[in-house]
Design a protein around this motif. Structure first.
Motif, PDB file in Angstrom:
ATOM      1  N   LEU A 212      28.332  51.069   9.149  1.00  0.00           N
ATOM      2  CA  LEU A 212      29.192  52.159   8.695  1.00  0.00           C
ATOM      3  C   LEU A 212      30.495  51.567   8.190  1.00  0.00           C
TER       4      LEU A 212
ATOM      5  N   SER B  41      34.310  52.611   5.816  1.00  0.00           N
ATOM      6  CA  SER B  41      35.149  53.588   5.123  1.00  0.00           C
ATOM      7  C   SER B  41      36.491  52.947   4.801  1.00  0.00           C
TER       8      SER B  41
ATOM      9  N   PRO C  94      39.583  56.489   6.955  1.00  0.00           N
ATOM     10  CA  PRO C  94      38.590  56.017   7.924  1.00  0.00           C
ATOM     11  C   PRO C  94      38.803  56.569   9.331  1.00  0.00           C
TER      12      PRO C  94
ATOM     13  N   HIS D  55      36.771  59.806   9.008  1.00  0.00           N
ATOM     14  CA  HIS D  55      35.347  59.741   8.683  1.00  0.00           C
ATOM     15  C   HIS D  55      34.519  58.923   9.676  1.00  0.00           C
ATOM     16  N   ILE D  56      35.047  57.810  10.168  1.00  0.00           N
ATOM     17  CA  ILE D  56      34.254  56.964  11.075  1.00  0.00           C
ATOM     18  C   ILE D  56      33.925  57.703  12.385  1.00  0.00           C
TER      19      ILE D  56
ATOM     20  N   ALA E 144      31.393  60.536  11.724  1.00  0.00           N
ATOM     21  CA  ALA E 144      30.045  60.043  11.422  1.00  0.00           C
ATOM     22  C   ALA E 144      29.348  59.553  12.690  1.00  0.00           C
TER      23      ALA E 144
ATOM     24  N   GLU F 283      26.545  60.824   4.308  1.00  0.00           N
ATOM     25  CA  GLU F 283      27.562  60.335   3.375  1.00  0.00           C
ATOM     26  C   GLU F 283      28.048  61.473   2.476  1.00  0.00           C
TER      27      GLU F 283
ATOM     28  N   HIS G 244      30.494  63.862   3.811  1.00  0.00           N
ATOM     29  CA  HIS G 244      31.832  63.279   3.898  1.00  0.00           C
ATOM     30  C   HIS G 244      32.439  63.054   2.521  1.00  0.00           C
TER      31      HIS G 244
ATOM     32  N   ARG H  30      31.167  61.519  -0.161  1.00  0.00           N
ATOM     33  CA  ARG H  30      30.892  60.228  -0.783  1.00  0.00           C
ATOM     34  C   ARG H  30      30.602  60.412  -2.267  1.00  0.00           C
TER      35      ARG H  30
ATOM     36  N   LEU I 153      32.768  57.228   3.088  1.00  0.00           N
ATOM     37  CA  LEU I 153      31.814  56.806   4.109  1.00  0.00           C
ATOM     38  C   LEU I 153      30.637  56.117   3.442  1.00  0.00           C
TER      39      LEU I 153
END
Length: 171
Positions: free
Chosen positions: A13, A15, A19, A22-23, A26, A79, A82, A84, A96
């Motif tokens: 993973l 970002s 981040p 998102h991290i 996820a 993804e 988020h 992507r 992500l």
């Protein structure tokens, strides 16, 4: 009818756009889908292949009954949730990025999926966290453990540093 056993898959993973948002989200989403997951420490590193904000990267292990193609489709959906955006060249900033690194000890080259991914051997931000959570597992092609591969890794230009866990909440 053959009984199907779950396979341990390792995911990368990353970002570099928000981040800290998102991290953890996820990881929570993966935890909801796959129950027991293994989560590596998070590392920050400079962008590779382009100029951009630093990336946060980690590795997550899941046990899954999904075939690699179906699992990849699930990861692409996460993804997309988020935000992507996919440009053509692959080297750009992203909210992500989730990549399937390994799928058990299988070696697959089907055009759309290559496993294990070559990023495992090329990038410190993949191999270091993988060596910390799956250090005793063997790379299906190299025949050495991820810990041995990390100890032999030579990428002095790839600087990375561990992220304080408090920044990311409980992941």
């Amino acid at each position: 009818m053959t009984e199907h056993h779950p396979v341990r898959a390792w995911l990368s993973l990353g970002s570099n756009i928000s981040p800290l948002k998102h991290i953890p989200q996820a990881v929570d989403e993966l935890r909801e889908m796959f129950d027991e997951i293994s989560v590596s420490p998070v590392y920050e590193s400079e962008a590779v292949g382009f100029t951009g904000d630093n990336f946060f990267n980690l590795v997550v292990g899941i046990d899954t009954d999904l075939a690699p193609v179906a699992l990849t489709a699930v990861l692409k959906k996460i993804e997309a949730l988020h935000g992507r955006q996919r440009s053509g060249d692959g080297f750009d900033s992203r909210t992500l990025d989730i990549d399937l690194l390994t799928y058990g000890d299988q070696v697959i080259d089907s055009g759309s999926i290559q496993l294990p991914r070559d990023e495992v051997l090329r990038y410190a931000f993949v191999l270091l966290p993988l060596s910390e959570v799956a250090g005793d597992e063997l790379h299906p092609v190299e025949g050495r453990t991820y810990r041995q591969l990390w100890q032999a890794f030579n990428g002095p230009e790839q600087l990375l540093w561990r992220v304080d866990g408090g920044l990311l909440g409980q992941i």
